[in-house]
Design a protein around this motif. Structure first.
Motif, short mmCIF file in Angstrom:
data_model
loop_
_atom_site.label_atom_id
_atom_site.label_comp_id
_atom_site.label_asym_id
_atom_site.label_seq_id
_atom_site.Cartn_x
_atom_site.Cartn_y
_atom_site.Cartn_z
N CYS A 1 -4.31 -0.40 0.04
CA CYS A 1 -5.03 -1.49 0.69
C CYS A 1 -6.49 -1.12 0.86
O CYS A 1 -6.89 0.02 0.61
CB CYS A 1 -4.37 -1.81 2.04
SG CYS A 1 -4.65 -0.57 3.30
N THR B 1 1.43 -1.28 4.21
CA THR B 1 1.05 -2.65 4.52
C THR B 1 0.93 -3.46 3.23
O THR B 1 0.85 -2.90 2.14
CB THR B 1 -0.28 -2.68 5.32
OG1 THR B 1 -0.44 -3.98 5.86
CG2 THR B 1 -1.47 -2.39 4.44
N CYS C 1 0.85 -1.19 0.00
CA CYS C 1 0.00 0.00 0.00
C CYS C 1 0.89 1.25 0.00
O CYS C 1 1.79 1.37 0.83
CB CYS C 1 -0.90 0.00 1.23
SG CYS C 1 -1.86 1.50 1.41
N CYS D 1 -0.04 3.36 3.57
CA CYS D 1 0.35 2.90 4.91
C CYS D 1 1.47 1.86 4.88
O CYS D 1 1.99 1.50 5.93
CB CYS D 1 -0.87 2.36 5.65
SG CYS D 1 -1.47 0.79 5.01
N CYS E 1 -7.12 2.05 2.97
CA CYS E 1 -6.64 3.37 2.51
C CYS E 1 -7.20 3.80 1.16
O CYS E 1 -7.01 4.93 0.75
CB CYS E 1 -5.11 3.36 2.41
SG CYS E 1 -4.27 2.97 3.92
ZN LIG Z 1 -3.01 1.16 3.39
#
Ligand SMILES: [Zn+2]
Length: 96
Positions: A92, A76, A71, A74, A95
């Protein structure tokens, strides 16, 4: 002997490469043909094809750079189901 099984990400790469070709052909076709009906519809079609080309090209570049599936907001790992649904996803599910 190494495994000959294809990495799942390679399946997404195939899909992205095919989508990239489809969008590119569509854009070429529209550009060559020019506006057939009203200019607003034509502009929207061109814009949509351009987005398709850009999205898939960026996703393929992220794959070659090794940042694919992370992502951009963030950091992730984007869940697999989301990537299968939207192979060019940059964010993701939280987000997006
Ligand atoms: Zn994210």
């Amino acid at each position: 002997m190494t495994s000959t099984m294809q990495e799942p990400v390679e399946l997404l790469r195939d899909r992205l490469e095919r989508a990239f070709a489809v969008h590119t052909n569509r854009l070429t076709e529209l550009t060559v043909r020019g506006p057939a009906t009203d200019p607003a519809t034509y502009e929207a079609q061109v814009e949509s094809a351009r987005h398709g080309v850009a999205n898939t090209a960026q996703a393929l570049r992220r794959m070659s750079e090794g940042s694919y599936g992370r992502c951009e907001a963030c950091g992730t790992t984007i869940d697999w189901q989301r990537l299968v649904a939207v192979p060019h996803a940059r964010r993701c599910s939280h987000c997006r």
